[in-house]
Design a protein around this motif. Structure first.
Motif, PDB file in Angstrom:
ATOM      1  N   LYS A  29       1.086  -1.162  -0.184  1.00  0.00           N
ATOM      2  CA  LYS A  29      -0.256   0.292  -0.264  1.00  0.00           C
ATOM      3  C   LYS A  29       0.903   1.207  -0.042  1.00  0.00           C
ATOM      4  CE  LYS A  29      -4.143  -2.108   2.068  1.00  0.00           C
ATOM      5  NZ  LYS A  29      -4.678  -1.810   3.173  1.00  0.00           N
ATOM      6  N   VAL A  30       1.825   1.540  -0.532  1.00  0.00           N
ATOM      7  CA  VAL A  30       2.714   3.009  -1.123  1.00  0.00           C
ATOM      8  C   VAL A  30       2.200   3.700  -1.717  1.00  0.00           C
ATOM      9  CG1 VAL A  30       4.949   3.312  -2.180  1.00  0.00           C
ATOM     10  CG2 VAL A  30       4.909   0.355  -0.560  1.00  0.00           C
ATOM     11  N   THR A  31       2.176   5.002  -1.684  1.00  0.00           N
ATOM     12  CA  THR A  31       1.861   5.907  -1.740  1.00  0.00           C
ATOM     13  C   THR A  31       2.535   7.142  -1.706  1.00  0.00           C
ATOM     14  OG1 THR A  31      -0.715   5.634  -1.623  1.00  0.00           O
ATOM     15  CG2 THR A  31       0.809   7.755  -1.672  1.00  0.00           C
ATOM     16  N   PHE A  32       3.221   7.482  -2.834  1.00  0.00           N
ATOM     17  CA  PHE A  32       4.068   8.741  -2.713  1.00  0.00           C
ATOM     18  C   PHE A  32       4.303   9.926  -4.125  1.00  0.00           C
ATOM     19  CE2 PHE A  32       8.239  10.013  -5.048  1.00  0.00           C
ATOM     20  CZ  PHE A  32       8.832  10.755  -3.674  1.00  0.00           C
ATOM     21  N   GLY A  33       4.644  11.167  -3.397  1.00  0.00           N
ATOM     22  CA  GLY A  33       4.258  12.159  -4.037  1.00  0.00           C
ATOM     23  C   GLY A  33       5.790  12.766  -3.791  1.00  0.00           C
ATOM     24  N   TYR A  34       6.140  13.923  -4.948  1.00  0.00           N
ATOM     25  CA  TYR A  34       7.330  14.183  -4.907  1.00  0.00           C
ATOM     26  C   TYR A  34       6.838  16.082  -4.104  1.00  0.00           C
ATOM     27  CZ  TYR A  34       9.503  11.067  -8.444  1.00  0.00           C
ATOM     28  OH  TYR A  34      10.216  10.085  -9.035  1.00  0.00           O
ATOM     29  N   GLU A  37       1.241  17.137  -1.714  1.00  0.00           N
ATOM     30  CA  GLU A  37      -0.553  16.929  -1.863  1.00  0.00           C
ATOM     31  C   GLU A  37      -0.434  16.671  -3.262  1.00  0.00           C
ATOM     32  OE1 GLU A  37       1.868  21.063  -3.374  1.00  0.00           O
ATOM     33  OE2 GLU A  37       1.966  19.095  -1.796  1.00  0.00           O
ATOM     34  N   ARG A  38       0.428  16.004  -4.020  1.00  0.00           N
ATOM     35  CA  ARG A  38       0.284  15.389  -5.463  1.00  0.00           C
ATOM     36  C   ARG A  38       0.822  14.003  -5.394  1.00  0.00           C
ATOM     37  NH1 ARG A  38       1.894  20.134  -9.848  1.00  0.00           N
ATOM     38  NH2 ARG A  38       1.309  18.532 -10.518  1.00  0.00           N
ATOM     39  N   PRO A  39       0.021  13.305  -4.984  1.00  0.00           N
ATOM     40  CA  PRO A  39       0.265  11.945  -4.882  1.00  0.00           C
ATOM     41  C   PRO A  39       0.998  11.591  -6.549  1.00  0.00           C
ATOM     42  CG  PRO A  39      -1.511  11.440  -4.074  1.00  0.00           C
ATOM     43  CD  PRO A  39      -0.969  13.449  -4.059  1.00  0.00           C
ATOM     44  N   VAL A  40       2.329  10.796  -6.773  1.00  0.00           N
ATOM     45  CA  VAL A  40       2.013  10.752  -7.913  1.00  0.00           C
ATOM     46  C   VAL A  40       2.404   8.109  -8.704  1.00  0.00           C
ATOM     47  CG1 VAL A  40       3.396  11.528  -8.956  1.00  0.00           C
ATOM     48  CG2 VAL A  40       4.166  10.277  -8.116  1.00  0.00           C
ATOM     49  N   LEU A  41       2.204   7.865  -6.860  1.00  0.00           N
ATOM     50  CA  LEU A  41       1.555   6.603  -6.786  1.00  0.00           C
ATOM     51  C   LEU A  41       0.710   6.503  -5.874  1.00  0.00           C
ATOM     52  CD1 LEU A  41       5.348   5.061  -6.469  1.00  0.00           C
ATOM     53  CD2 LEU A  41       4.440   5.014  -8.379  1.00  0.00           C
ATOM     54  N   HIS A  42      -0.320   5.753  -5.630  1.00  0.00           N
ATOM     55  CA  HIS A  42      -1.512   5.593  -4.872  1.00  0.00           C
ATOM     56  C   HIS A  42      -1.744   3.935  -5.170  1.00  0.00           C
ATOM     57  CE1 HIS A  42      -3.040   9.992  -6.291  1.00  0.00           C
ATOM     58  NE2 HIS A  42      -2.534   8.786  -7.378  1.00  0.00           N
ATOM     59  N   GLU A  43      -1.081   3.263  -3.374  1.00  0.00           N
ATOM     60  CA  GLU A  43      -2.050   2.679  -2.682  1.00  0.00           C
ATOM     61  C   GLU A  43      -0.873   1.366  -3.590  1.00  0.00           C
ATOM     62  OE1 GLU A  43      -5.469   2.058  -1.739  1.00  0.00           O
ATOM     63  OE2 GLU A  43      -5.085   3.376   0.257  1.00  0.00           O
ATOM     64  N   ILE A  44       0.158   0.929  -3.913  1.00  0.00           N
ATOM     65  CA  ILE A  44       0.789   0.289  -4.518  1.00  0.00           C
ATOM     66  C   ILE A  44       1.157  -0.884  -3.955  1.00  0.00           C
ATOM     67  CG2 ILE A  44       3.045  -0.002  -6.417  1.00  0.00           C
ATOM     68  CD1 ILE A  44       0.841   1.804  -7.381  1.00  0.00           C
ATOM     69  N   SER A  45       0.449  -2.158  -4.077  1.00  0.00           N
ATOM     70  CA  SER A  45       0.730  -3.467  -3.357  1.00  0.00           C
ATOM     71  C   SER A  45       1.621  -5.036  -4.504  1.00  0.00           C
ATOM     72  CB  SER A  45      -0.416  -3.751  -2.624  1.00  0.00           C
ATOM     73  OG  SER A  45      -0.197  -3.645  -1.883  1.00  0.00           O
ATOM     74  N   PHE A  46       2.275  -5.112  -4.242  1.00  0.00           N
ATOM     75  CA  PHE A  46       2.599  -6.456  -5.484  1.00  0.00           C
ATOM     76  C   PHE A  46       3.867  -6.461  -4.298  1.00  0.00           C
ATOM     77  CE2 PHE A  46       5.349  -3.103  -6.973  1.00  0.00           C
ATOM     78  CZ  PHE A  46       6.609  -3.297  -7.441  1.00  0.00           C
ATOM     79  N   GLU A  47       4.070  -8.447  -5.059  1.00  0.00           N
ATOM     80  CA  GLU A  47       5.325  -9.035  -4.297  1.00  0.00           C
ATOM     81  C   GLU A  47       6.268  -9.253  -5.530  1.00  0.00           C
ATOM     82  OE1 GLU A  47       4.365 -11.610  -1.031  1.00  0.00           O
ATOM     83  OE2 GLU A  47       2.968 -10.408  -0.623  1.00  0.00           O
TER      84      GLU A  47
END
Length: 270
Positions: A29-34, A37-47
């Protein structure tokens, strides 16, 4: 002033990753924004299992290279966690984390040193046999021995005296000498012609063997044989599967494939 005020890299916590079973990766559930207030990744999950080859594909700006930056801790998620072999990478010493990873970038970074020094750059203690074995495995030996001084030939700044394919093969040889259990290939063939790409793909197969491999690709011929393909769109995981399954799904991957190759049902040589 910009240098003085630059925020340092994250503080290290002295835990070490032990790649006794290779490298297993988990994005949870990775979320990140540079900009927060403007995330470029939204709750990314994988293995990613040890020894597995996965590909990250998607339109420009989908977040593919950002995932690699997070894995290397060039930046940290605003939410969620990333694990290698069950250890949260934010609780791992940076030197130890990065020792597990080799990168073959789109633009191979070569120094104005000898060919041998460039190959051994990621592993300064490498001996001549290790350098030679890596060059042969990367399909680089043949062009190296034709240089004026062979392995002792001094390269131009950023490899200016070599072709794109030659630079990439040296970059692969460097990754082989480094012998890290995790390899990230960031657009390794995007600037190459089809003939050179075919030669390079053979070297990439050698590099990926026995290693956990992440391939970031626009040119989809690079990743047809990946164990799994993760399709990103606008910072979210849209599809996951093998090439044939994703073509059959008639989703975003098929659209991207058709843009590059026309009829998705045609057999395209790789």
């Amino acid at each position: 002033n910009e240098i003085v005020t630059e925020v340092p890299e994250p503080q290290e916590i002295p835990n070490n990753i032990t790649p006794n079973r290779g490298v297993e990766i988990k994005f949870d559930k990775v979320t990140f924004g540079y900009k927060p207030e403007r995330p470029v990744l939204h709750e990314i999950s994988f293995e990613v299992s040890s020894g597995e080859t996965i590909a990250l594909v998607g339109p420009t700006g989908a977040g593919k290279s950002t995932l690699a930056s997070l894995l290397l801790r060039f930046c940290d998620p605003s939410k969620g966690q990333i694990f290698i072999n069950g250890i949260d990478i934010q609780k791992t010493a940076l030197d130890n984390l990065r020792a597990q990873i080799s990168i073959v970038p789109q633009d191979a970074f070569l120094l104005p040193l000898s060919v041998s020094d460039n190959i051994a750059y990621g592993c300064p203690g490498a001996n001549q046999k290790q350098i030679l074995d890596a060059a042969i495995a990367a399909n680089a030996h043949e062009f190296i021995i034709k240089l004026p001084k062979g392995y002792d030939s001094i390269l131009g700044e950023r490899g200016a005296t070599l072709s794109g394919g030659q630079k990439q093969r040296l970059s692969i040889a460097r990754a082989l000498v480094r012998n890290s259990p995790l390899v990230i290939l960031d657009e390794p063939t995007s600037a190459l012609d089809i003939e050179t790409e075919t030669q390079l793909l053979e070297a990439l197969k050698v590099l990926a063997k026995g290693r956990t491999t992440i391939i970031i690709a626009h040119r989809l011929s690079t990743i047809r044989n990946a164990d799994r393909i993760i399709v990103l769109n606008q910072g979210r995981v849209e599809e996951v599967g093998r090439h044939e399954d994703l073509i059959a799904n008639r989703g975003l991957y098929e659209q991207l494939y058709k843009l590059q190759h026309g009829n998705a049902d045609e057999k395209v040589p790789i």
